[in-house]
Design a protein around this motif. Structure first.
Motif, PDB file in Angstrom:
ATOM      1  N   MET B   1       7.403 -10.000  25.222  1.00  0.00           N
ATOM      2  CA  MET B   1       7.899  -9.416  23.979  1.00  0.00           C
ATOM      3  C   MET B   1       8.064 -10.507  22.924  1.00  0.00           C
ATOM      4  O   MET B   1       8.092 -11.682  23.260  1.00  0.00           O
ATOM      5  N   ILE B   2       8.136 -10.089  21.658  1.00  0.00           N
ATOM      6  CA  ILE B   2       8.286 -11.133  20.647  1.00  0.00           C
ATOM      7  C   ILE B   2       9.763 -11.423  20.411  1.00  0.00           C
ATOM      8  O   ILE B   2      10.626 -10.555  20.518  1.00  0.00           O
ATOM      9  N   ASN B   3      10.005 -12.679  20.129  1.00  0.00           N
ATOM     10  CA  ASN B   3      11.362 -13.130  19.859  1.00  0.00           C
ATOM     11  C   ASN B   3      11.400 -13.760  18.474  1.00  0.00           C
ATOM     12  O   ASN B   3      10.615 -14.667  18.182  1.00  0.00           O
ATOM     13  N   ILE B   4      12.257 -13.240  17.607  1.00  0.00           N
ATOM     14  CA  ILE B   4      12.345 -13.758  16.245  1.00  0.00           C
ATOM     15  C   ILE B   4      13.412 -14.848  16.185  1.00  0.00           C
ATOM     16  O   ILE B   4      14.575 -14.606  16.513  1.00  0.00           O
ATOM     17  N   ARG B   5      12.977 -16.049  15.807  1.00  0.00           N
ATOM     18  CA  ARG B   5      13.929 -17.166  15.677  1.00  0.00           C
ATOM     19  C   ARG B   5      14.513 -17.110  14.272  1.00  0.00           C
ATOM     20  O   ARG B   5      13.907 -17.582  13.318  1.00  0.00           O
ATOM     21  N   ARG B   6      15.692 -16.515  14.164  1.00  0.00           N
ATOM     22  CA  ARG B   6      16.269 -16.272  12.840  1.00  0.00           C
ATOM     23  C   ARG B   6      16.625 -17.547  12.094  1.00  0.00           C
ATOM     24  O   ARG B   6      16.697 -17.558  10.869  1.00  0.00           O
ATOM     25  N   ASP B   7      16.852 -18.636  12.854  1.00  0.00           N
ATOM     26  CA  ASP B   7      17.182 -19.896  12.187  1.00  0.00           C
ATOM     27  C   ASP B   7      15.932 -20.548  11.587  1.00  0.00           C
ATOM     28  O   ASP B   7      16.034 -21.465  10.789  1.00  0.00           O
ATOM     29  N   VAL B   8      14.754 -20.077  11.975  1.00  0.00           N
ATOM     30  CA  VAL B   8      13.494 -20.646  11.467  1.00  0.00           C
ATOM     31  C   VAL B   8      12.869 -19.734  10.410  1.00  0.00           C
ATOM     32  O   VAL B   8      12.266 -20.194   9.447  1.00  0.00           O
ATOM     33  N   CYS B   9      13.038 -18.433  10.564  1.00  0.00           N
ATOM     34  CA  CYS B   9      12.408 -17.433   9.678  1.00  0.00           C
ATOM     35  C   CYS B   9      12.752 -17.676   8.207  1.00  0.00           C
ATOM     36  O   CYS B   9      13.906 -17.918   7.860  1.00  0.00           O
ATOM     37  N   GLY B  10      11.735 -17.631   7.355  1.00  0.00           N
ATOM     38  CA  GLY B  10      11.947 -17.769   5.901  1.00  0.00           C
ATOM     39  C   GLY B  10      11.922 -16.418   5.213  1.00  0.00           C
ATOM     40  O   GLY B  10      11.840 -16.351   3.991  1.00  0.00           O
ATOM     41  N   TYR B  11      11.946 -15.334   5.999  1.00  0.00           N
ATOM     42  CA  TYR B  11      11.911 -13.939   5.521  1.00  0.00           C
ATOM     43  C   TYR B  11      10.963 -13.730   4.352  1.00  0.00           C
ATOM     44  O   TYR B  11      11.342 -13.211   3.305  1.00  0.00           O
ATOM     45  N   CYS B  12       9.678 -14.105   4.584  1.00  0.00           N
ATOM     46  CA  CYS B  12       8.685 -13.995   3.504  1.00  0.00           C
ATOM     47  C   CYS B  12       7.870 -12.718   3.581  1.00  0.00           C
ATOM     48  O   CYS B  12       7.256 -12.306   2.601  1.00  0.00           O
ATOM     49  N   GLY B  13       7.786 -12.112   4.787  1.00  0.00           N
ATOM     50  CA  GLY B  13       7.067 -10.849   4.897  1.00  0.00           C
ATOM     51  C   GLY B  13       5.584 -10.980   5.206  1.00  0.00           C
ATOM     52  O   GLY B  13       4.885  -9.974   5.306  1.00  0.00           O
ATOM     53  N   ALA B  14       5.083 -12.204   5.390  1.00  0.00           N
ATOM     54  CA  ALA B  14       3.663 -12.383   5.714  1.00  0.00           C
ATOM     55  C   ALA B  14       3.314 -11.614   7.000  1.00  0.00           C
ATOM     56  O   ALA B  14       2.297 -10.915   7.059  1.00  0.00           O
ATOM     57  N   CYS B  45       1.481 -11.626  14.487  1.00  0.00           N
ATOM     58  CA  CYS B  45       2.647 -12.055  13.704  1.00  0.00           C
ATOM     59  C   CYS B  45       3.018 -13.510  13.988  1.00  0.00           C
ATOM     60  O   CYS B  45       3.329 -14.267  13.068  1.00  0.00           O
ATOM     61  N   SER B  46       2.949 -13.895  15.269  1.00  0.00           N
ATOM     62  CA  SER B  46       3.327 -15.273  15.588  1.00  0.00           C
ATOM     63  C   SER B  46       2.262 -16.247  15.097  1.00  0.00           C
ATOM     64  O   SER B  46       2.557 -17.385  14.766  1.00  0.00           O
ATOM     65  N   THR B  47       1.001 -15.774  15.025  1.00  0.00           N
ATOM     66  CA  THR B  47      -0.075 -16.628  14.501  1.00  0.00           C
ATOM     67  C   THR B  47       0.109 -16.881  13.013  1.00  0.00           C
ATOM     68  O   THR B  47      -0.002 -18.008  12.540  1.00  0.00           O
ATOM     69  N   VAL B  48       0.380 -15.831  12.266  1.00  0.00           N
ATOM     70  CA  VAL B  48       0.360 -15.938  10.798  1.00  0.00           C
ATOM     71  C   VAL B  48       1.588 -16.637  10.223  1.00  0.00           C
ATOM     72  O   VAL B  48       1.532 -17.189   9.129  1.00  0.00           O
ATOM     73  N   CYS B  49       2.682 -16.642  10.940  1.00  0.00           N
ATOM     74  CA  CYS B  49       3.949 -17.148  10.380  1.00  0.00           C
ATOM     75  C   CYS B  49       3.808 -18.580   9.857  1.00  0.00           C
ATOM     76  O   CYS B  49       3.399 -19.475  10.593  1.00  0.00           O
ATOM     77  N   PRO B  50       4.152 -18.817   8.573  1.00  0.00           N
ATOM     78  CA  PRO B  50       3.994 -20.173   8.017  1.00  0.00           C
ATOM     79  C   PRO B  50       4.972 -21.185   8.610  1.00  0.00           C
ATOM     80  O   PRO B  50       4.774 -22.390   8.474  1.00  0.00           O
ATOM     81  N   LEU B  51       6.016 -20.686   9.279  1.00  0.00           N
ATOM     82  CA  LEU B  51       7.054 -21.585   9.777  1.00  0.00           C
ATOM     83  C   LEU B  51       7.164 -21.620  11.311  1.00  0.00           C
ATOM     84  O   LEU B  51       7.834 -22.489  11.852  1.00  0.00           O
ATOM     85  N   GLY B  52       6.548 -20.681  11.978  1.00  0.00           N
ATOM     86  CA  GLY B  52       6.660 -20.644  13.439  1.00  0.00           C
ATOM     87  C   GLY B  52       7.936 -19.971  13.911  1.00  0.00           C
ATOM     88  O   GLY B  52       8.552 -20.394  14.883  1.00  0.00           O
ATOM     89  N   ALA B  53       8.313 -18.892  13.230  1.00  0.00           N
ATOM     90  CA  ALA B  53       9.585 -18.229  13.546  1.00  0.00           C
ATOM     91  C   ALA B  53       9.457 -17.127  14.589  1.00  0.00           C
ATOM     92  O   ALA B  53      10.466 -16.574  15.021  1.00  0.00           O
ATOM     93  N   ILE B  54       8.203 -16.782  14.969  1.00  0.00           N
ATOM     94  CA  ILE B  54       8.030 -15.699  15.935  1.00  0.00           C
ATOM     95  C   ILE B  54       7.399 -16.250  17.212  1.00  0.00           C
ATOM     96  O   ILE B  54       6.297 -16.792  17.187  1.00  0.00           O
TER      97      ILE B  54
END
Lengths: 397, 59
Positions: B1-14, B45-54
Protein backbone atom coordinates in the motif's frame (compact mmCIF):
# COMPACT_ATOMS: atom_id res chain seq x y z
CA UNK A 1 -23.36 30.84 2.01
CA UNK A 2 -26.78 30.59 0.39
CA UNK A 3 -28.53 27.42 -0.75
CA UNK A 4 -28.51 28.30 -4.43
CA UNK A 5 -26.67 30.48 -6.95
CA UNK A 6 -26.76 30.90 -10.68
CA UNK A 7 -23.09 29.97 -10.92
CA UNK A 8 -20.68 28.11 -8.63
CA UNK A 9 -16.97 28.54 -9.37
CA UNK A 10 -14.67 25.90 -7.88
CA UNK A 11 -11.19 27.33 -7.38
CA UNK A 12 -9.82 30.83 -6.69
CA UNK A 13 -6.87 31.04 -9.10
CA UNK A 14 -6.78 33.36 -12.15
CA UNK A 15 -9.24 31.16 -14.10
CA UNK A 16 -11.82 31.01 -11.33
CA UNK A 17 -11.43 34.70 -10.49
CA UNK A 18 -12.06 35.87 -14.06
CA UNK A 19 -14.97 33.47 -14.47
CA UNK A 20 -16.59 34.78 -11.29
CA UNK A 21 -15.98 38.40 -12.28
CA UNK A 22 -17.41 37.98 -15.80
CA UNK A 23 -20.50 36.16 -14.52
CA UNK A 24 -21.10 38.69 -11.72
CA UNK A 25 -20.72 41.59 -14.14
CA UNK A 26 -23.42 39.98 -16.29
CA UNK A 27 -25.74 40.32 -13.30
CA UNK A 28 -25.78 36.72 -12.09
CA UNK A 29 -25.47 35.44 -8.54
CA UNK A 30 -22.03 33.84 -8.18
CA UNK A 31 -20.29 31.87 -5.44
CA UNK A 32 -16.53 31.23 -5.70
CA UNK A 33 -15.11 28.63 -3.33
CA UNK A 34 -11.38 28.24 -2.63
CA UNK A 35 -10.30 25.23 -0.59
CA UNK A 36 -7.16 26.90 0.75
CA UNK A 37 -7.45 29.31 3.68
CA UNK A 38 -5.77 32.01 1.53
CA UNK A 39 -6.13 33.10 -2.08
CA UNK A 40 -2.79 32.97 -3.89
CA UNK A 41 -0.89 30.79 -1.44
CA UNK A 42 0.97 28.53 -1.58
CA UNK A 43 2.42 29.56 -4.95
CA UNK A 44 2.84 26.78 -7.50
CA UNK A 45 4.18 28.86 -10.36
CA UNK A 46 7.32 30.39 -11.93
CA UNK A 47 5.21 33.57 -12.25
CA UNK A 48 6.16 34.68 -15.79
CA UNK A 49 3.65 36.23 -18.23
CA UNK A 50 3.93 38.20 -21.50
CA UNK A 51 3.13 41.90 -21.30
CA UNK A 52 0.66 41.83 -24.19
CA UNK A 53 -1.17 38.82 -22.80
CA UNK A 54 -1.55 40.37 -19.35
CA UNK A 55 -2.74 43.71 -20.80
CA UNK A 56 -5.75 42.00 -22.38
CA UNK A 57 -7.23 41.62 -18.90
CA UNK A 58 -5.59 43.96 -16.43
CA UNK A 59 -3.27 46.94 -16.27
CA UNK A 60 0.10 46.09 -14.73
CA UNK A 61 0.41 47.31 -11.15
CA UNK A 62 3.63 47.53 -9.08
CA UNK A 63 1.66 45.98 -6.19
CA UNK A 64 1.88 42.60 -7.91
CA UNK A 65 4.57 42.95 -10.58
CA UNK A 66 7.93 41.81 -9.21
CA UNK A 67 10.10 42.54 -12.23
CA UNK A 68 10.02 43.89 -15.76
CA UNK A 69 11.69 41.42 -18.17
CA UNK A 70 13.33 42.60 -21.39
CA UNK A 71 15.16 39.49 -22.62
CA UNK A 72 14.92 35.74 -22.78
CA UNK A 73 18.17 33.77 -22.75
CA UNK A 74 18.34 30.18 -23.95
CA UNK A 75 21.29 28.19 -22.59
CA UNK A 76 22.27 24.98 -24.37
CA UNK A 77 23.66 21.84 -22.69
CA UNK A 78 27.29 22.97 -23.21
CA UNK A 79 26.60 26.46 -21.86
CA UNK A 80 26.20 28.26 -25.19
CA UNK A 81 23.86 31.20 -24.68
CA UNK A 82 21.42 32.72 -27.12
CA UNK A 83 19.58 35.93 -26.29
CA UNK A 84 16.20 36.90 -27.70
CA UNK A 85 14.73 40.32 -27.12
CA UNK A 86 16.40 43.51 -26.04
CA UNK A 87 16.19 46.34 -28.51
CA UNK A 88 14.57 44.26 -31.24
CA UNK A 89 11.45 43.81 -29.11
CA UNK A 90 11.33 47.40 -27.88
CA UNK A 91 11.74 46.13 -24.32
CA UNK A 92 8.24 44.70 -24.34
CA UNK A 93 8.75 41.11 -23.31
CA UNK A 94 7.13 40.27 -20.01
CA UNK A 95 6.78 40.41 -16.27
CA UNK A 96 7.52 38.15 -13.37
CA UNK A 97 4.53 38.49 -11.07
CA UNK A 98 3.98 38.19 -7.36
CA UNK A 99 1.25 35.56 -7.57
CA UNK A 100 0.28 35.86 -3.91
CA UNK A 101 -0.72 39.50 -4.51
CA UNK A 102 -1.83 39.06 -8.13
CA UNK A 103 -4.33 36.29 -7.38
CA UNK A 104 -5.75 38.31 -4.48
CA UNK A 105 -6.23 41.32 -6.74
CA UNK A 106 -8.12 39.22 -9.31
CA UNK A 107 -10.39 37.67 -6.68
CA UNK A 108 -10.93 41.07 -5.10
CA UNK A 109 -12.11 42.36 -8.48
CA UNK A 110 -14.53 39.44 -8.74
CA UNK A 111 -15.85 40.35 -5.28
CA UNK A 112 -16.19 44.00 -6.29
CA UNK A 113 -18.23 42.89 -9.30
CA UNK A 114 -20.61 41.18 -6.88
CA UNK A 115 -19.37 37.60 -6.56
CA UNK A 116 -19.48 35.99 -3.11
CA UNK A 117 -16.10 34.58 -2.07
CA UNK A 118 -15.67 31.76 0.46
CA UNK A 119 -12.20 30.60 1.49
CA UNK A 120 -11.24 27.38 3.24
CA UNK A 121 -14.36 26.05 1.50
CA UNK A 122 -13.86 22.79 -0.35
CA UNK A 123 -16.08 21.22 -2.98
CA UNK A 124 -16.03 17.50 -2.18
CA UNK A 125 -18.60 16.10 -4.62
CA UNK A 126 -20.92 17.17 -7.40
CA UNK A 127 -24.67 17.05 -6.79
CA UNK A 128 -25.97 14.90 -9.65
CA UNK A 129 -29.70 14.61 -10.34
CA UNK A 130 -30.86 12.42 -13.24
CA UNK A 131 -27.25 12.26 -14.39
CA UNK A 132 -26.98 16.03 -14.58
CA UNK A 133 -24.84 18.32 -12.50
CA UNK A 134 -26.89 20.54 -10.17
CA UNK A 135 -24.31 21.96 -7.77
CA UNK A 136 -21.78 20.74 -5.25
CA UNK A 137 -21.30 19.60 -1.69
CA UNK A 138 -19.16 22.19 0.11
CA UNK A 139 -17.27 21.70 3.36
CA UNK A 140 -16.26 24.70 5.39
CA UNK A 141 -15.15 25.05 9.01
CA UNK A 142 -16.49 21.62 9.92
CA UNK A 143 -19.91 22.15 8.33
CA UNK A 144 -21.35 20.63 5.16
CA UNK A 145 -23.50 22.58 2.73
CA UNK A 146 -25.40 21.47 -0.36
CA UNK A 147 -25.09 24.35 -2.78
CA UNK A 148 -27.25 24.31 -5.89
CA UNK A 149 -26.11 26.03 -9.08
CA UNK A 150 -27.39 26.21 -12.64
CA UNK A 151 -23.82 26.06 -13.93
CA UNK A 152 -20.60 24.96 -12.21
CA UNK A 153 -17.27 26.28 -13.52
CA UNK A 154 -14.45 23.88 -12.61
CA UNK A 155 -11.32 25.97 -12.09
CA UNK A 156 -9.61 23.62 -9.67
CA UNK A 157 -6.20 23.65 -11.30
CA UNK A 158 -3.80 20.87 -12.10
CA UNK A 159 -5.53 18.45 -9.73
CA UNK A 160 -8.75 18.80 -11.75
CA UNK A 161 -10.89 16.69 -9.43
CA UNK A 162 -14.29 18.27 -9.93
CA UNK A 163 -14.66 17.44 -13.63
CA UNK A 164 -13.40 13.94 -12.89
CA UNK A 165 -16.11 13.46 -10.27
CA UNK A 166 -18.64 14.65 -12.83
CA UNK A 167 -17.56 11.89 -15.21
CA UNK A 168 -14.87 13.51 -17.40
CA UNK A 169 -11.46 11.85 -17.46
CA UNK A 170 -8.93 14.57 -16.70
CA UNK A 171 -6.03 12.24 -15.88
CA UNK A 172 -2.71 13.45 -17.30
CA UNK A 173 -0.43 10.77 -18.80
CA UNK A 174 2.65 10.43 -16.57
CA UNK A 175 5.08 11.36 -19.34
CA UNK A 176 3.10 14.54 -20.08
CA UNK A 177 3.07 15.85 -16.53
CA UNK A 178 6.07 18.00 -15.76
CA UNK A 179 6.99 17.54 -12.12
CA UNK A 180 8.51 20.76 -10.82
CA UNK A 181 10.49 22.17 -7.92
CA UNK A 182 11.46 25.79 -7.44
CA UNK A 183 13.40 27.88 -4.93
CA UNK A 184 13.04 31.56 -4.23
CA UNK A 185 16.71 32.47 -4.08
CA UNK A 186 18.39 35.56 -2.65
CA UNK A 187 21.84 37.14 -2.84
CA UNK A 188 22.81 35.87 -6.31
CA UNK A 189 24.46 37.50 -9.31
CA UNK A 190 21.91 37.51 -12.13
CA UNK A 191 20.79 39.67 -15.01
CA UNK A 192 17.62 41.12 -13.42
CA UNK A 193 16.09 41.89 -16.83
CA UNK A 194 16.45 38.40 -18.32
CA UNK A 195 14.45 35.21 -17.98
CA UNK A 196 16.92 32.37 -18.52
CA UNK A 197 15.99 28.90 -19.81
CA UNK A 198 18.43 25.98 -19.65
CA UNK A 199 17.75 23.00 -21.90
CA UNK A 200 19.55 19.68 -21.47
CA UNK A 201 18.37 16.13 -21.45
CA UNK A 202 21.00 15.29 -18.87
CA UNK A 203 20.43 18.17 -16.44
CA UNK A 204 16.65 18.46 -16.89
CA UNK A 205 15.26 15.53 -18.94
CA UNK A 206 12.25 16.39 -21.13
CA UNK A 207 11.91 19.73 -19.43
CA UNK A 208 13.94 22.82 -18.61
CA UNK A 209 15.51 24.80 -15.79
CA UNK A 210 14.50 28.43 -15.38
CA UNK A 211 15.79 31.57 -13.68
CA UNK A 212 13.03 34.18 -13.46
CA UNK A 213 14.24 37.32 -11.63
CA UNK A 214 12.12 38.57 -8.73
CA UNK A 215 14.42 41.51 -7.94
CA UNK A 216 17.98 42.76 -8.41
CA UNK A 217 19.68 39.80 -6.66
CA UNK A 218 16.70 37.53 -6.24
CA UNK A 219 14.98 34.97 -8.51
CA UNK A 220 12.67 32.02 -8.87
CA UNK A 221 15.00 29.19 -9.86
CA UNK A 222 13.19 26.02 -10.78
CA UNK A 223 13.02 22.89 -12.87
CA UNK A 224 10.41 20.77 -14.58
CA UNK A 225 11.11 17.22 -15.73
CA UNK A 226 8.78 14.68 -17.31
CA UNK A 227 6.98 12.44 -14.81
CA UNK A 228 8.52 9.34 -16.41
CA UNK A 229 12.02 10.74 -15.81
CA UNK A 230 11.36 11.13 -12.09
CA UNK A 231 12.19 8.56 -9.42
CA UNK A 232 14.08 7.86 -6.25
CA UNK A 233 17.35 9.84 -6.27
CA UNK A 234 16.48 11.71 -9.48
CA UNK A 235 13.40 13.72 -8.63
CA UNK A 236 12.79 17.34 -9.63
CA UNK A 237 14.27 18.54 -6.33
CA UNK A 238 17.36 16.34 -6.77
CA UNK A 239 18.05 17.84 -10.22
CA UNK A 240 17.44 21.35 -8.87
CA UNK A 241 19.82 20.83 -5.96
CA UNK A 242 22.52 19.65 -8.37
CA UNK A 243 22.01 22.76 -10.51
CA UNK A 244 22.12 25.05 -7.48
CA UNK A 245 25.31 23.43 -6.15
CA UNK A 246 26.97 23.96 -9.53
CA UNK A 247 25.70 27.43 -10.45
CA UNK A 248 24.80 29.15 -7.17
CA UNK A 249 26.58 27.36 -4.31
CA UNK A 250 26.26 30.34 -1.95
CA UNK A 251 22.64 31.17 -2.64
CA UNK A 252 20.26 31.85 0.21
CA UNK A 253 17.01 29.98 -0.26
CA UNK A 254 13.93 31.49 1.36
CA UNK A 255 11.12 29.42 -0.15
CA UNK A 256 10.56 25.97 -1.65
CA UNK A 257 7.73 25.57 -4.13
CA UNK A 258 6.61 22.38 -5.88
CA UNK A 259 3.99 21.67 -8.49
CA UNK A 260 2.86 19.80 -11.55
CA UNK A 261 2.27 21.24 -15.03
CA UNK A 262 0.49 19.35 -17.80
CA UNK A 263 2.05 19.50 -21.28
CA UNK A 264 -0.51 17.18 -22.89
CA UNK A 265 -3.22 18.03 -25.40
CA UNK A 266 -6.24 19.85 -23.95
CA UNK A 267 -9.24 17.80 -22.75
CA UNK A 268 -11.18 16.47 -25.74
CA UNK A 269 -14.20 18.41 -24.56
CA UNK A 270 -14.28 21.12 -21.89
CA UNK A 271 -18.04 21.24 -21.33
CA UNK A 272 -20.82 18.95 -20.13
CA UNK A 273 -24.41 19.60 -19.12
CA UNK A 274 -24.25 22.51 -16.64
CA UNK A 275 -20.43 22.32 -16.46
CA UNK A 276 -17.53 24.32 -17.91
CA UNK A 277 -13.85 23.48 -17.29
CA UNK A 278 -11.21 26.24 -17.42
CA UNK A 279 -7.47 26.80 -17.08
CA UNK A 280 -5.10 24.08 -15.87
CA UNK A 281 -8.10 21.90 -15.01
CA UNK A 282 -8.89 21.80 -18.75
CA UNK A 283 -5.23 20.89 -19.48
CA UNK A 284 -4.54 24.04 -21.45
CA UNK A 285 -1.20 25.15 -20.05
CA UNK A 286 1.33 25.81 -22.81
CA UNK A 287 3.15 22.60 -23.82
CA UNK A 288 6.44 24.43 -24.50
CA UNK A 289 6.73 26.86 -21.62
CA UNK A 290 4.29 25.37 -19.14
CA UNK A 291 2.79 28.86 -18.84
CA UNK A 292 -0.84 28.82 -17.77
CA UNK A 293 -1.84 32.19 -16.32
CA UNK A 294 -3.02 33.81 -19.54
CA UNK A 295 -4.85 30.74 -20.83
CA UNK A 296 -6.61 30.39 -17.48
CA UNK A 297 -7.65 34.05 -17.51
CA UNK A 298 -8.84 33.81 -21.11
CA UNK A 299 -10.89 30.66 -20.64
CA UNK A 300 -12.16 31.78 -17.24
CA UNK A 301 -13.47 35.05 -18.63
CA UNK A 302 -15.00 33.30 -21.64
CA UNK A 303 -16.63 30.62 -19.47
CA UNK A 304 -18.19 33.26 -17.20
CA UNK A 305 -19.67 35.06 -20.20
CA UNK A 306 -20.92 31.91 -21.93
CA UNK A 307 -22.48 30.63 -18.71
CA UNK A 308 -24.24 33.97 -18.16
CA UNK A 309 -25.72 33.96 -21.67
CA UNK A 310 -26.81 30.32 -21.35
CA UNK A 311 -28.54 30.98 -18.02
CA UNK A 312 -30.33 34.03 -19.41
CA UNK A 313 -31.50 31.90 -22.36
CA UNK A 314 -32.70 29.17 -19.98
CA UNK A 315 -30.57 26.45 -21.59
CA UNK A 316 -27.37 25.28 -19.88
CA UNK A 317 -27.14 21.94 -21.66
CA UNK A 318 -23.84 20.70 -23.07
CA UNK A 319 -25.08 21.70 -26.51
CA UNK A 320 -25.76 25.27 -25.40
CA UNK A 321 -22.39 25.54 -23.62
CA UNK A 322 -20.38 24.12 -26.54
CA UNK A 323 -19.85 27.64 -27.85
CA UNK A 324 -17.27 28.00 -25.04
CA UNK A 325 -15.26 24.97 -26.19
CA UNK A 326 -15.51 25.94 -29.83
CA UNK A 327 -14.51 29.58 -29.22
CA UNK A 328 -11.26 28.93 -27.34
CA UNK A 329 -10.33 25.85 -29.39
CA UNK A 330 -10.78 27.49 -32.77
CA UNK A 331 -9.37 30.86 -31.66
CA UNK A 332 -5.76 31.95 -31.04
CA UNK A 333 -5.46 30.05 -27.73
CA UNK A 334 -6.45 26.70 -29.22
CA UNK A 335 -4.36 27.19 -32.34
CA UNK A 336 -1.28 28.15 -30.34
CA UNK A 337 -1.76 25.14 -28.05
CA UNK A 338 -1.99 22.77 -31.02
CA UNK A 339 1.07 24.28 -32.69
CA UNK A 340 3.14 24.37 -29.51
CA UNK A 341 2.21 20.78 -28.71
CA UNK A 342 3.67 19.74 -32.07
CA UNK A 343 6.82 21.79 -31.41
CA UNK A 344 7.19 20.31 -27.93
CA UNK A 345 6.77 16.76 -29.24
CA UNK A 346 9.49 17.39 -31.82
CA UNK A 347 12.15 18.80 -29.53
CA UNK A 348 11.54 17.41 -26.04
CA UNK A 349 13.29 14.08 -26.52
CA UNK A 350 16.38 15.36 -28.31
CA UNK A 351 19.74 14.35 -26.86
CA UNK A 352 22.25 16.96 -25.76
CA UNK A 353 24.34 16.59 -28.93
CA UNK A 354 21.43 17.67 -31.09
CA UNK A 355 20.37 20.40 -28.65
CA UNK A 356 23.93 21.79 -28.70
CA UNK A 357 23.93 21.78 -32.46
CA UNK A 358 20.67 23.76 -32.52
CA UNK A 359 21.74 26.33 -29.93
CA UNK A 360 25.11 26.80 -31.71
CA UNK A 361 23.35 27.47 -35.00
CA UNK A 362 21.14 30.05 -33.35
CA UNK A 363 24.05 32.37 -32.57
CA UNK A 364 23.97 33.39 -36.23
CA UNK A 365 20.23 34.03 -36.28
CA UNK A 366 18.61 37.38 -36.32
CA UNK A 367 15.31 37.00 -34.56
CA UNK A 368 13.00 39.93 -34.28
CA UNK A 369 10.58 38.71 -31.68
CA UNK A 370 9.71 35.87 -29.36
CA UNK A 371 7.19 34.26 -31.71
CA UNK A 372 7.50 30.48 -31.63
CA UNK A 373 6.77 30.20 -35.32
CA UNK A 374 9.56 32.56 -36.40
CA UNK A 375 12.00 30.96 -33.99
CA UNK A 376 11.29 27.43 -35.18
CA UNK A 377 11.44 28.45 -38.84
CA UNK A 378 14.80 30.13 -38.27
CA UNK A 379 16.09 27.03 -36.45
CA UNK A 380 14.97 24.86 -39.37
CA UNK A 381 16.75 27.10 -41.85
CA UNK A 382 19.99 26.92 -39.87
CA UNK A 383 19.74 23.15 -39.29
CA UNK A 384 18.73 21.46 -42.55
CA UNK A 385 18.96 18.00 -40.90
CA UNK A 386 15.91 18.89 -38.82
CA UNK A 387 13.66 18.82 -41.88
CA UNK A 388 14.49 15.14 -42.30
CA UNK A 389 14.07 14.37 -38.63
CA UNK A 390 10.86 16.35 -38.10
CA UNK A 391 9.02 16.31 -41.44
CA UNK A 392 5.63 16.89 -39.83
CA UNK A 393 6.56 19.91 -37.78
CA UNK A 394 6.74 22.42 -40.63
CA UNK A 395 3.15 21.60 -41.54
CA UNK A 396 2.04 22.11 -37.94
CA UNK A 397 3.48 25.62 -37.89
CA UNK B 1 0.00 0.00 0.00
CA UNK B 2 1.12 3.58 -0.39
CA UNK B 3 2.33 5.55 2.57
CA UNK B 4 2.23 9.34 2.49
CA UNK B 5 5.14 10.97 4.32
CA UNK B 6 3.40 14.11 5.53
CA UNK B 7 6.64 15.67 6.74
CA UNK B 8 8.02 15.48 3.16
CA UNK B 9 4.87 16.25 1.11
CA UNK B 10 4.76 19.75 -0.42
CA UNK B 11 1.01 19.36 -1.15
CA UNK B 12 1.43 20.39 -4.79
CA UNK B 13 -1.10 18.03 -6.37
CA UNK B 14 1.19 16.62 -9.09
CA UNK B 15 0.33 13.08 -7.96
CA UNK B 16 -3.40 13.87 -7.95
CA UNK B 17 -3.33 14.86 -11.63
CA UNK B 18 -1.74 11.60 -12.82
CA UNK B 19 -3.52 9.06 -10.57
CA UNK B 20 -5.38 6.83 -13.06
CA UNK B 21 -7.89 5.77 -10.41
CA UNK B 22 -8.61 9.23 -9.05
CA UNK B 23 -7.75 7.84 -5.63
CA UNK B 24 -5.75 10.80 -4.39
CA UNK B 25 -7.14 14.08 -3.15
CA UNK B 26 -5.48 17.13 -1.74
CA UNK B 27 -7.54 18.52 1.10
CA UNK B 28 -5.85 21.87 1.64
CA UNK B 29 -2.35 20.81 2.73
CA UNK B 30 -3.34 17.24 3.45
CA UNK B 31 -2.95 14.56 0.79
CA UNK B 32 -5.35 11.65 1.18
CA UNK B 33 -5.63 8.27 -0.53
CA UNK B 34 -8.80 6.27 -1.01
CA UNK B 35 -7.55 2.78 -0.25
CA UNK B 36 -10.73 1.26 -1.71
CA UNK B 37 -9.93 2.42 -5.24
CA UNK B 38 -6.10 2.67 -5.17
CA UNK B 39 -4.69 -0.11 -7.32
CA UNK B 40 -1.77 -0.20 -4.95
CA UNK B 41 0.87 -1.28 -7.40
CA UNK B 42 0.98 1.23 -10.25
CA UNK B 43 3.37 3.49 -8.27
CA UNK B 44 2.68 6.40 -10.61
CA UNK B 45 2.19 8.75 -7.66
CA UNK B 46 5.43 7.78 -5.96
CA UNK B 47 7.28 8.14 -9.28
CA UNK B 48 6.01 11.61 -10.11
CA UNK B 49 6.40 13.22 -6.67
CA UNK B 50 9.00 16.04 -6.89
CA UNK B 51 9.99 15.49 -3.26
CA UNK B 52 9.67 11.75 -2.66
CA UNK B 53 6.75 11.99 -0.25
CA UNK B 54 4.95 8.82 -1.37
CA UNK B 55 6.40 5.44 -0.49
CA UNK B 56 5.16 2.05 -1.52
CA UNK B 57 5.30 -0.44 1.31
CA UNK B 58 4.38 -4.12 1.56
CA UNK B 59 1.13 -4.58 3.43
Amino acid sequence: MKEAYDILVVGGGPGGALAAKAAAEAGLSVLLVEKRPAIGAPVRCAEGIGKGALAEFIEADPKWVSTDIERAVLVGPDGTRFTIGGEATGGKVGYVLDRKMFDRELVWRAAEAGAEIQVHARASAPIMIDGKLQGAVIHQHGKTYEVRAKVVIAADGVESKFAKWAGIDTTVPLWELETCAQYLVNDIDIDPKANVFYVSNEACPWGYIWIFPKGPRCANIGIGIAGTKSGEGHRAKDYLDRFMAKEFPNAKITELMVGGVSVCRPLECTVADNLLIVGDAARISDPITGGGIYNAMYTGDLAGKVAATAIKNGDTSKKALMVYDKTWREGPVGKTLARNYAVKESFIKMDDKKLNSIVHSMSDLSIEDLSVKKLVLAIFKANPWLALELPHLLKAL
Amino acid sequence: MINIRRDVCGYCGACVSVCPQGSLELIDAYLTVDTETCKDKCKICSTVCPLGAIEWVEK
